[in-house]
Design a protein around this motif. Structure first.
Motif, short mmCIF file in Angstrom:
data_model
loop_
_atom_site.label_atom_id
_atom_site.label_comp_id
_atom_site.label_asym_id
_atom_site.label_seq_id
_atom_site.Cartn_x
_atom_site.Cartn_y
_atom_site.Cartn_z
N UNK A 352 -6.99 0.05 1.51
CA UNK A 352 -7.19 1.10 0.51
C UNK A 352 -5.95 1.99 0.57
N UNK A 353 -5.05 1.79 -0.38
CA UNK A 353 -3.77 2.49 -0.38
C UNK A 353 -3.94 3.88 -0.95
N UNK A 354 -3.61 4.86 -0.14
CA UNK A 354 -3.76 6.26 -0.55
C UNK A 354 -2.41 6.96 -0.58
N UNK A 355 -2.11 7.60 -1.70
CA UNK A 355 -0.98 8.53 -1.76
C UNK A 355 -1.49 9.87 -1.28
N UNK A 356 -1.06 10.27 -0.09
CA UNK A 356 -1.53 11.53 0.48
C UNK A 356 -0.71 12.72 -0.03
N UNK A 383 -4.85 -4.85 6.90
CA UNK A 383 -3.56 -4.66 6.24
C UNK A 383 -3.61 -5.09 4.77
N UNK A 384 -2.65 -4.59 4.01
CA UNK A 384 -2.46 -5.06 2.64
C UNK A 384 -1.63 -6.34 2.72
N UNK A 413 2.58 -3.30 3.06
CA UNK A 413 2.02 -4.21 4.06
C UNK A 413 2.20 -3.66 5.47
N UNK A 414 3.21 -2.82 5.66
CA UNK A 414 3.52 -2.28 6.99
C UNK A 414 2.68 -1.05 7.33
N UNK A 415 1.89 -0.55 6.39
CA UNK A 415 1.05 0.61 6.69
C UNK A 415 0.00 0.22 7.72
N UNK A 416 -0.08 0.97 8.79
CA UNK A 416 -1.02 0.66 9.86
C UNK A 416 -2.43 1.11 9.50
N UNK A 417 -3.40 0.41 10.07
CA UNK A 417 -4.80 0.80 9.88
C UNK A 417 -5.32 1.48 11.13
N UNK A 418 -6.37 2.25 10.99
CA UNK A 418 -6.95 2.95 12.12
C UNK A 418 -8.41 3.23 11.87
N UNK A 419 -9.05 3.84 12.85
CA UNK A 419 -10.44 4.24 12.69
C UNK A 419 -10.54 5.29 11.59
N UNK A 423 -6.73 7.77 10.66
CA UNK A 423 -5.94 6.89 9.79
C UNK A 423 -4.47 7.30 9.85
N UNK A 424 -3.58 6.40 10.24
CA UNK A 424 -2.15 6.75 10.31
C UNK A 424 -1.58 7.05 8.93
N UNK A 425 -0.67 8.00 8.88
CA UNK A 425 0.02 8.38 7.65
C UNK A 425 1.51 8.13 7.84
N UNK A 426 2.12 7.46 6.86
CA UNK A 426 3.54 7.13 6.95
C UNK A 426 4.32 7.99 5.96
N UNK A 427 5.32 8.69 6.47
CA UNK A 427 6.21 9.47 5.61
C UNK A 427 7.42 8.62 5.24
N UNK A 428 7.86 8.74 4.00
CA UNK A 428 8.97 7.91 3.53
C UNK A 428 9.77 8.68 2.48
N UNK A 429 11.07 8.44 2.47
CA UNK A 429 11.96 9.07 1.49
C UNK A 429 12.60 8.00 0.62
#
Length: 485
Positions: A352-356, A383-384, A413-419, A423-429
């Motif tokens: 479930x891909x979320x834009x936070x 994973x996606x 696909x590299x976004x990690x999953x968690x409980x 849920x891990x959040x990845x920051x990217x520029x």
């Protein structure tokens, strides 16, 4: 005092003014979208509807031809599990319409299809076509039951699963099915189901092979499916290594995994706790690279046995990191009785891909680079697997595409999953440029859309966001584009 012929007070005023302009230009738009909570129809995940559950009348026979379960939130796939005998009633003459008719109903709704072809059933004398035995294949008559088995007066027939005539005829059938369905983008997965009772790879209630024979047969049938369907996701039942085997020694499914064949657990809520399932440890070997498929017991049967438990069904998704879950009953009844837990599962099943958070400039200049900062999360349990790339699209008031800006440096696909509470959040520029050389990009105010999909900016994935443009791009705000001249 003068500097470069300018009075100091004028120069200071200019510096202050310029600084204010820089601050104004540096002001950004920050968007923090909220998950809408909707069920998502995305690749390699979702609920699979047992249209045929071995027996042709279960469970699609009560559906209108126009009904592809749009009302069952999260249903993405129709699952057609049917004996070989129905699909090839005469050698070389195929009844593909039995598969294609329900499949096309789902495909027309933007959904997928999955198959299992079985050769041993507890209710049908010849799940393997009788003409195969007439051609010389050996069979074993039996009476079904875990305390029964081979019986010369039995009403059911198992093939000898490594008999050369049987294998030749089966390989021909699989080749014909492969010609029709291999590489078909509408096929989600195909079970390796031509070995064992109901296609689950066990013979304890029928011809009673030894565990070693079961494993050898499973490997042979995996190989035949890989030969016929090299470009389709294949899966195999956990039962091929023993339905109640908890030893950690799983040679057949380990062999499958090495060949890229994923796991299907056909045993969820067949029994009461603590035997509500057996193979979480087996799934642990698969889920990080391949989508795990779960099938719960026939809902009504599980309820009658008092094995059904909504909380355990949800827990199975969490523990197995499942991408698919079954609708294994009359769909309307299961939805009406279980819709609360179904909706809860939909928030975790698969990915479930979320834009936070999204931060981008209020203003940009044609032909000049600008920076976008994102925070992305995968709120699912898996994973996606297909992978995808984030994109920002600018659209004019007519909905025209002014700029399509895709960033290949972030693969979801590299976004990690968690409980669920961690849920891990990845920051990217990302750095983008709109209107560099061409096409012509006129100054103006444009709508900003985000999407996730192919490298070229083609959207693929549904996101839990509002304001979908109908093509899986989601409006998040506006941006001012200034002339670069």
């Amino acid at each position: 005092m003068k500097l470069n012929n300018y009075p100091l007070n004028i120069l200071l005023a200019w510096i202050i003014f310029s600084g204010l302009c820089l601050v104004a230009q540096a002001e950004n738009v920050v968007v923090q979208p909220q998950d809408t909570g909707v069920a998502l129809n995305n690749p390699q995940m979702g609920w699979t509807m047992h249209f045929y559950s071995n027996f042709p009348g279960n469970y699609g026979s009560d559906l209108e031809p126009s009904d592809s379960l749009e009302w069952f939130e999260g249903c993405t796939t129709v699952y057609l599990r049917i004996p070989w005998a129905y699909l090839e009633p005469e050698e070389g003459k195929f009844n593909w319409a039995m598969l294609d008719t329900p499949a096309q109903r789902w495909i027309a709704s933007g959904k997928k299809v999955a198959f299992r072809f079985t050769t041993s059933e507890s209710w049908l004398e010849y799940a393997t076509p009788k003409w195969v035995f007439d051609a010389g294949a050996k069979g074993i008559r039996y009476t079904f039951g875990w305390d029964k088995g081979p019986d010369p007066n039995g009403k059911l027939v198992d093939p000898v699963f490594d008999d050369p005539v049987y294998l030749e005829k089966l390989r021909n059938f699989l080749a014909a099915a492969g010609k029709r369905y291999n590489g078909n983008p509408h096929v989600a997965f195909i079970d390796v189901g031509t070995f064992g009772m109901w296609g689950e790879g066990h013979t304890g209630g029928s011809s009673k092979l030894t565990p070693e024979q079961n494993i050898a047969m499973a490997k042979r049938h995996i190989d035949m499916h890989k030969e016929a369907f090299p470009d389709v996701l294949l899966c195999i039942s956990d039962d091929v290594d023993g339905s109640a085997n908890r030893t950690g020694n799983y040679p057949a499914t380990d062999y499958a995994r090495q060949l890229g064949v994923t796991l299907r657990d056909d045993s969820i809520l067949v029994q009461k706790a603590p035997n509500q399932w057996y193979h979480v440890d087996m799934a642990e070997r698969f889920w990080k690279t391949l989508p795990v498929i779960l099938e719960h017991e026939h809902y009504g049967s599980s309820v009658r046995k008092k094995a059904w438990d909504n909380d355990l069904l949800y827990q199975s998704v969490e523990e197995y990191h499942a991408s698919y879950m079954s609708i294994h009953w009359w769909a309307r009844q299961e939805w009406e009785k279980c819709q609360d837990v179904i909706r809860k599962i939909n928030l975790r099943l698969g990915y479930r891909l979320q834009l936070r958070e999204l931060e981008y400039p209020k203003e940009i200049t044609v032909g000049e680079p600008f920076t976008v900062r994102w925070k992305w999360a995968n709120a699912g349990v898996a994973p996606c697997y297909p992978g995808g790339f984030v994109a920002m699209t600018l659209k004019d008031e007519k909905g025209g595409l002014v700029a399509v800006l895709s960033d290949e440096t972030l693969d979801v696909k590299t976004l990690e999953v968690g409980k669920i509470d961690a849920i891990p959040v990845k920051e990217h520029t990302s750095t983008f440029t709109a209107g560099l050389i061409a096409p012509v990009t006129k100054p103006g105010t444009y709508d900003v859309y985000i999407s996730v999909g192919q490298r070229d900016g083609t959207p693929v994935f549904a996101l839990p966001l509002p304001d979908d443009d109908g093509q899986r791009r989601y409006k998040v705000g506006q941006i001012i584009v200034k002339d670069g001249k």
